[in-house]
Design an enzyme around this catalytic site. Sequence first.
Site, PDB file in Angstrom:
ATOM      1  N   HIS A  75      -6.379  25.883  21.962  1.00  0.00           N
ATOM      2  CA  HIS A  75      -7.806  25.603  21.755  1.00  0.00           C
ATOM      3  C   HIS A  75      -8.375  24.922  22.996  1.00  0.00           C
ATOM      4  O   HIS A  75      -7.826  23.949  23.483  1.00  0.00           O
ATOM      5  CB  HIS A  75      -8.005  24.693  20.541  1.00  0.00           C
ATOM      6  N   TYR A  95     -14.444  18.601  13.104  1.00  0.00           N
ATOM      7  CA  TYR A  95     -14.411  17.238  12.544  1.00  0.00           C
ATOM      8  C   TYR A  95     -15.837  16.908  12.138  1.00  0.00           C
ATOM      9  O   TYR A  95     -16.731  16.908  12.980  1.00  0.00           O
ATOM     10  CB  TYR A  95     -13.974  16.215  13.598  1.00  0.00           C
ATOM     11  N   PRO A 147      -4.623   9.695  11.055  1.00  0.00           N
ATOM     12  CA  PRO A 147      -4.440  11.014  11.684  1.00  0.00           C
ATOM     13  C   PRO A 147      -5.680  11.598  12.375  1.00  0.00           C
ATOM     14  O   PRO A 147      -5.589  12.644  13.016  1.00  0.00           O
ATOM     15  CB  PRO A 147      -4.012  11.913  10.510  1.00  0.00           C
ATOM     16  N   LYS A 188      -2.824  11.960  16.905  1.00  0.00           N
ATOM     17  CA  LYS A 188      -1.994  11.301  17.919  1.00  0.00           C
ATOM     18  C   LYS A 188      -0.554  11.002  17.489  1.00  0.00           C
ATOM     19  O   LYS A 188       0.316  10.810  18.344  1.00  0.00           O
ATOM     20  CB  LYS A 188      -2.640   9.959  18.320  1.00  0.00           C
ATOM     21  N   TYR A 226      -8.245  12.888  23.559  1.00  0.00           N
ATOM     22  CA  TYR A 226      -7.820  13.876  22.569  1.00  0.00           C
ATOM     23  C   TYR A 226      -6.707  14.775  23.119  1.00  0.00           C
ATOM     24  O   TYR A 226      -5.717  15.074  22.444  1.00  0.00           O
ATOM     25  CB  TYR A 226      -9.020  14.722  22.116  1.00  0.00           C
TER      26      TYR A 226
HETATM   27  P1  FAD Z   1       9.053  10.976  11.038  1.00  0.00           P
HETATM   28  O1  FAD Z   1       8.455  12.319  11.249  1.00  0.00           O
HETATM   29  O2  FAD Z   1       8.623  10.181   9.851  1.00  0.00           O
HETATM   30  O3  FAD Z   1      10.626  11.150  11.034  1.00  0.00           O
HETATM   31  C1  FAD Z   1      11.512  10.108  10.643  1.00  0.00           C
HETATM   32  C2  FAD Z   1      12.728  10.727  10.000  1.00  0.00           C
HETATM   33  O4  FAD Z   1      13.663   9.678   9.715  1.00  0.00           O
HETATM   34  C3  FAD Z   1      12.428  11.414   8.673  1.00  0.00           C
HETATM   35  O5  FAD Z   1      12.880  12.747   8.698  1.00  0.00           O
HETATM   36  C4  FAD Z   1      13.156  10.559   7.645  1.00  0.00           C
HETATM   37  O6  FAD Z   1      13.658  11.321   6.565  1.00  0.00           O
HETATM   38  C5  FAD Z   1      14.276   9.952   8.480  1.00  0.00           C
HETATM   39  N1  FAD Z   1      14.809   8.683   7.915  1.00  0.00           N
HETATM   40  C6  FAD Z   1      14.118   7.685   7.322  1.00  0.00           C
HETATM   41  N2  FAD Z   1      14.971   6.739   6.909  1.00  0.00           N
HETATM   42  C7  FAD Z   1      16.218   7.144   7.224  1.00  0.00           C
HETATM   43  C8  FAD Z   1      17.507   6.598   7.035  1.00  0.00           C
HETATM   44  N3  FAD Z   1      17.676   5.419   6.413  1.00  0.00           N
HETATM   45  N4  FAD Z   1      18.586   7.278   7.493  1.00  0.00           N
HETATM   46  C9  FAD Z   1      18.416   8.465   8.109  1.00  0.00           C
HETATM   47  N5  FAD Z   1      17.202   9.050   8.312  1.00  0.00           N
HETATM   48  C10 FAD Z   1      16.124   8.390   7.880  1.00  0.00           C
HETATM   49  N6  FAD Z   1       0.304  13.531  14.387  1.00  0.00           N
HETATM   50  C11 FAD Z   1      -0.177  14.245  15.440  1.00  0.00           C
HETATM   51  O7  FAD Z   1       0.250  13.973  16.572  1.00  0.00           O
HETATM   52  N7  FAD Z   1      -1.111  15.234  15.311  1.00  0.00           N
HETATM   53  C12 FAD Z   1      -1.610  15.561  14.097  1.00  0.00           C
HETATM   54  O8  FAD Z   1      -2.407  16.497  14.009  1.00  0.00           O
HETATM   55  C13 FAD Z   1      -1.165  14.808  12.947  1.00  0.00           C
HETATM   56  N8  FAD Z   1      -1.605  15.092  11.706  1.00  0.00           N
HETATM   57  C14 FAD Z   1      -1.024  14.498  10.622  1.00  0.00           C
HETATM   58  C15 FAD Z   1      -1.447  14.877   9.363  1.00  0.00           C
HETATM   59  C16 FAD Z   1      -0.854  14.300   8.252  1.00  0.00           C
HETATM   60  C17 FAD Z   1      -1.337  14.718   6.887  1.00  0.00           C
HETATM   61  C18 FAD Z   1       0.190  13.325   8.394  1.00  0.00           C
HETATM   62  C19 FAD Z   1       0.865  12.719   7.185  1.00  0.00           C
HETATM   63  C20 FAD Z   1       0.601  12.943   9.641  1.00  0.00           C
HETATM   64  C21 FAD Z   1       0.009  13.516  10.769  1.00  0.00           C
HETATM   65  N9  FAD Z   1       0.414  13.165  12.046  1.00  0.00           N
HETATM   66  C22 FAD Z   1      -0.146  13.807  13.144  1.00  0.00           C
HETATM   67  C23 FAD Z   1       1.425  12.135  12.253  1.00  0.00           C
HETATM   68  C24 FAD Z   1       2.831  12.704  12.507  1.00  0.00           C
HETATM   69  O9  FAD Z   1       3.184  13.602  11.490  1.00  0.00           O
HETATM   70  C25 FAD Z   1       3.831  11.541  12.598  1.00  0.00           C
HETATM   71  O10 FAD Z   1       3.313  10.570  13.476  1.00  0.00           O
HETATM   72  C26 FAD Z   1       5.212  12.020  13.103  1.00  0.00           C
HETATM   73  O11 FAD Z   1       5.904  12.719  12.099  1.00  0.00           O
HETATM   74  C27 FAD Z   1       6.079  10.831  13.565  1.00  0.00           C
HETATM   75  O12 FAD Z   1       7.357  11.289  13.945  1.00  0.00           O
HETATM   76  P2  FAD Z   1       8.632  10.372  13.838  1.00  0.00           P
HETATM   77  O13 FAD Z   1       9.773  11.186  14.324  1.00  0.00           O
HETATM   78  O14 FAD Z   1       8.367   9.071  14.478  1.00  0.00           O
HETATM   79  O15 FAD Z   1       8.777  10.027  12.286  1.00  0.00           O
HETATM   80  C1  DHB Z   2      -4.480  18.469  11.992  1.00  0.00           C
HETATM   81  C2  DHB Z   2      -4.234  17.175  11.615  1.00  0.00           C
HETATM   82  C3  DHB Z   2      -4.922  16.143  12.212  1.00  0.00           C
HETATM   83  O1  DHB Z   2      -4.681  14.879  11.865  1.00  0.00           O
HETATM   84  C4  DHB Z   2      -5.888  16.407  13.174  1.00  0.00           C
HETATM   85  O2  DHB Z   2      -6.574  15.377  13.715  1.00  0.00           O
HETATM   86  C5  DHB Z   2      -6.133  17.702  13.555  1.00  0.00           C
HETATM   87  C6  DHB Z   2      -5.418  18.746  12.958  1.00  0.00           C
HETATM   88  C7  DHB Z   2      -3.721  19.558  11.341  1.00  0.00           C
HETATM   89  O3  DHB Z   2      -2.898  19.261  10.467  1.00  0.00           O
HETATM   90  O4  DHB Z   2      -3.937  20.726  11.687  1.00  0.00           O
END
Ligand code: FAD
Ligand code: DHB
Length: 393
Positions: A72, A203, A295, A299, A387
Amino acid sequence: MRVQVGIIGAGPAGLFLAHLLHRDGISAVVLESRSRDEVEGTVRAGVLEHWVVELMQQLGLGERMLREGHVHDGITLQWNRARHHLDIAGLTGGKRIMVYPQQEVLKDLIAHRLAHGGEIIFGVGGTTIRGIDGDRPAIDFRRDGNGPAETVACDYVVGADGFHGPGRQAIPAARRGEYQKVYPFGWLGILVRAPRSWHELIYTHQQDGFALLSTRSPDVQRMYIQCDPNDDIADWSDTRIWEQFHARLGTDDGWSLTEGPIVQKGIIPLRSFVCEPMQYGRLFIAGDAAHIVPPTGAKGLNLAVADVVVLSLALAESYRGGRSDLLQRYSQFCLRRVWKAERFSWYMTTMLHRNENESDFEQRMHFADLDLVRTSHASAVSLAENYVGLPFD
Ligand code: FAD
Ligand code: DHB
């Protein structure tokens, strides 16, 4: 089991780190409490910053993303029923974002690491961190949740275990500071089987509040609306959901939103959170374990990857016998980027959501902020730069 780095969590932080360490010849194991199916099936983020796209390609993981992801050039902001195109590529010297879902990134990271001899142990239980104060840290765990006790002996432990994992808690409470803001609204997210209604992400801030129109593929769309974080999803019938999307995305120029069957729906709360520092002894925490952003700025995933890029560089430098001060300063380096991402996510969230606790004056400020992006080049550049992903400091 003995490795140089023991990683807890197979999310974006843990898996990218495993790849980066492998590239640098550093041995690692990833322990994950959920099953592979669960990890690969959880619907979360969708937007990759431009440098994460490049990193995927450098790691040999770009092929499917380039084929199935969607590049995009900009995003659309909407308020007062009118739309404004923010030309991100034009404002940032050609940088673009990629819409490629988090679970697809994870599938690519997992398949590639396993195919090249990497060890990811899914479904572990009883993960316990110990010895991070001394020079012999270890992680205890049980295979398949309750198998016999096993131990990973390592030089360093990385808590890439998300907001609820044991990583952050292993830093003594007296040695960490926590900064938090909980928002009085949440997001109701849906996956819809329908064609695209618009060529880029929208948005919008309308009278009823925020909505976001995103995409997953030509026939599956991802959409969010602001709701009460305590709402029961059962109270949101499909009819009520569509009414709100039509109200919030509606314009006066004849555009219409295409509906379709809702195949998944759920509600998440919105919070900002930072833990300082992000290290203690031989433990480093990364990603959501250390910080959460609402979200709205897309980021969270990108910030998780940024942490482990810094960590892998510092670990590689230390193992090469070079500068160990980089490892000492991991937290300091990361937090500079973290706080800027926190600021941007908070700015986007407050500007685009309706907050009943705010005065009419404060609500007017958000529309002034939006109109500033429309009319001021500097304001537009600032939003676009943040962004698409700030340059590394
Ligand atoms: P996580 O993805 O939470 O991974 C942590 C892992 O550790 C998990 O798999 C968990 O099961 C495991 N774990 C936990 N405890 C234990 C344990 N005791 N032993 C072993 N394993 C364990 N971010 C963006 O950048 N762009 C977006 O568009 C965006 N949109 C989002 C939309 C939604 C609806 C949501 C919910 C989040 C969004 N995010 C977005 C945020 C993004 O998904 C998270 O910031 C990202 O997953 C963080 O990654 P992580 O590896 O730090 O943690
Ligand atoms: C999506 C999620 C977000 O939080 C965002 O800012 C943009 C897109 C997505 O899930 O596609």
